[in-house]
Design an enzyme around this catalytic site. Structure first.
Site, PDB file in Angstrom:
ATOM      1  N   SER A   1       0.853  -1.191   0.000  1.00 23.34           N
ATOM      2  CA  SER A   1       0.000   0.000   0.000  1.00 23.34           C
ATOM      3  C   SER A   1       0.889   1.241   0.000  1.00 23.34           C
ATOM      4  O   SER A   1       1.834   1.340   0.789  1.00 23.34           O
ATOM      5  CB  SER A   1      -0.923   0.011   1.217  1.00 23.34           C
ATOM      6  OG  SER A   1      -1.803  -1.102   1.182  1.00 23.34           O
TER       7      SER A   1
ATOM      8  N   TYR B   1      -4.535  14.810   3.376  1.00 29.26           N
ATOM      9  CA  TYR B   1      -3.542  13.938   2.744  1.00 29.26           C
ATOM     10  C   TYR B   1      -2.682  13.252   3.800  1.00 29.26           C
ATOM     11  O   TYR B   1      -2.529  12.025   3.799  1.00 29.26           O
ATOM     12  CB  TYR B   1      -2.662  14.754   1.796  1.00 29.26           C
ATOM     13  CG  TYR B   1      -1.583  13.945   1.107  1.00 29.26           C
ATOM     14  CD1 TYR B   1      -1.867  13.196  -0.030  1.00 29.26           C
ATOM     15  CD2 TYR B   1      -0.280  13.931   1.602  1.00 29.26           C
ATOM     16  CE1 TYR B   1      -0.883  12.444  -0.657  1.00 29.26           C
ATOM     17  CE2 TYR B   1       0.713  13.180   0.983  1.00 29.26           C
ATOM     18  CZ  TYR B   1       0.412  12.446  -0.142  1.00 29.26           C
ATOM     19  OH  TYR B   1       1.388  11.693  -0.757  1.00 29.26           O
TER      20      TYR B   1
END
Length: 282
Positions: free
Chosen positions: A140, A155
């Site tokens: 990931s 973010y």
């Protein structure tokens, strides 16, 4: 996954940037790769370029912030290749500003793509990797901002979530023969600063025009310049391939931020030092 040849990998955000770098590295190692992206034209171009090297690749269009589309992409992958061995949750967007400029749309879009799509990817593809019993790996893409958050942005929060998820999942999936790595890249030559090009209409208002002057504008321009001059995504792809083959828990791209990570750990340690010698009341 000591040997990638003959294995099947599914990579999101694969039409450009880090995703394309990873897909390229895997394909060159002999893996069959399903590229997934929201940009259909860019996806077709990436596939056309890769096929010039006679690799086994295919593509599927999907908005990973919609769970149903990610599930459909999984079905397309199993229909095309049968087994799936490697999942790469790479799709990501750089959306939302710091405290004082938050919007619900920005949080929903950024968390939807960067974190929820990662969660859904593991939920959907994990059982598909488990069922064949041949082992597998999950990568990931977080960010260096996932370990040294320097701002209160959606973010950074999303990337911290990806790191936490990967760390916990690594312990849980190891007994099942599935390795887990989290990629924490620094400044890479990608289109992250132009994420709004893929903004779905349902997240309208998530991206606001940046200020034209002032400290925030200067910081954005600095980041944009660093990204433009950043590390080659193909190099990152090779690092990820090596990380999968050797089961690295963390995959970093450079040493630039190591001192900042060490400073963060020192600050955490200092928090324990403040209470050292005290006996908690029960």
């Amino acid at each position: 996954m000591k040997e990638l040849a003959g294995k099947t990998a599914f990579v999101t955000g694969a039409a450009s940037g880090i995703g394309l770098g990873i897909a390229t590295a895997f394909a060159q190692a002999g893996a069959k790769v399903m590229l997934c992206d929201i940009e259909e034209v860019a996806l077709s171009a990436a596939l056309e370029q890769l096929r010039l090297t006679n690799v086994d690749v295919d593509g599927v269009k999907a908005d990973v912030s919609l769970k149903a589309e990610l599930a459909a992409a999984a079905e397309a992958t199993t229909a095309r290749y049968g087994k799936i061995h490697i999942l790469v949750n790479n799709a990501g967007v750089g959306g939302g500003g710091p405290y004082g400029s938050w919007t619900d749309a920005a949080w929903n879009w950024t968390l939807g793509v960067n974190l929820m799509a990662t969660i859904w990817g593991i939920e959907i593809f994990g059982p598909l990797i488990e069922q064949h019993g041949e082992g597998g790996h999950i990568v990931s893409t977080a960010s260096i901002a996932g370990v040294i958050s320097g701002a209160s942005t959606a973010y950074n929060v999303s990337k911290y979530g990806v790191v936490a998820l990967s760390e916990g999942l690594r312990q849980e999936l190891a007994p099942r023969g599935i390795g887990v790595s989290v990629l924490c890249p620094g400044y890479i030559r990608t289109q992250i600063m132009n994420s709004s090009r893929n903004l779905p209409k349902r997240f309208e208002g998530a991206v606001r025009a940046p200020p034209s002057s002032g400290p925030i504008a200067e910081r954005i321009n600095q980041i944009r310049e660093r990204v433009t001059q950043g590390i080659d995504p193909l190099y990152v792809g090779e690092l990820v391939r090596e990380g999968v083959e050797n089961d690295w828990p963390y995959i970093f791209t450079d040493l630039e931020f190591e001192p900042i990570v060490e400073a963060r750990f020192a600050g955490i340690k200092q928090g324990f030092d403040h209470i050292r010698g005290r006996t908690p009341k029960r």
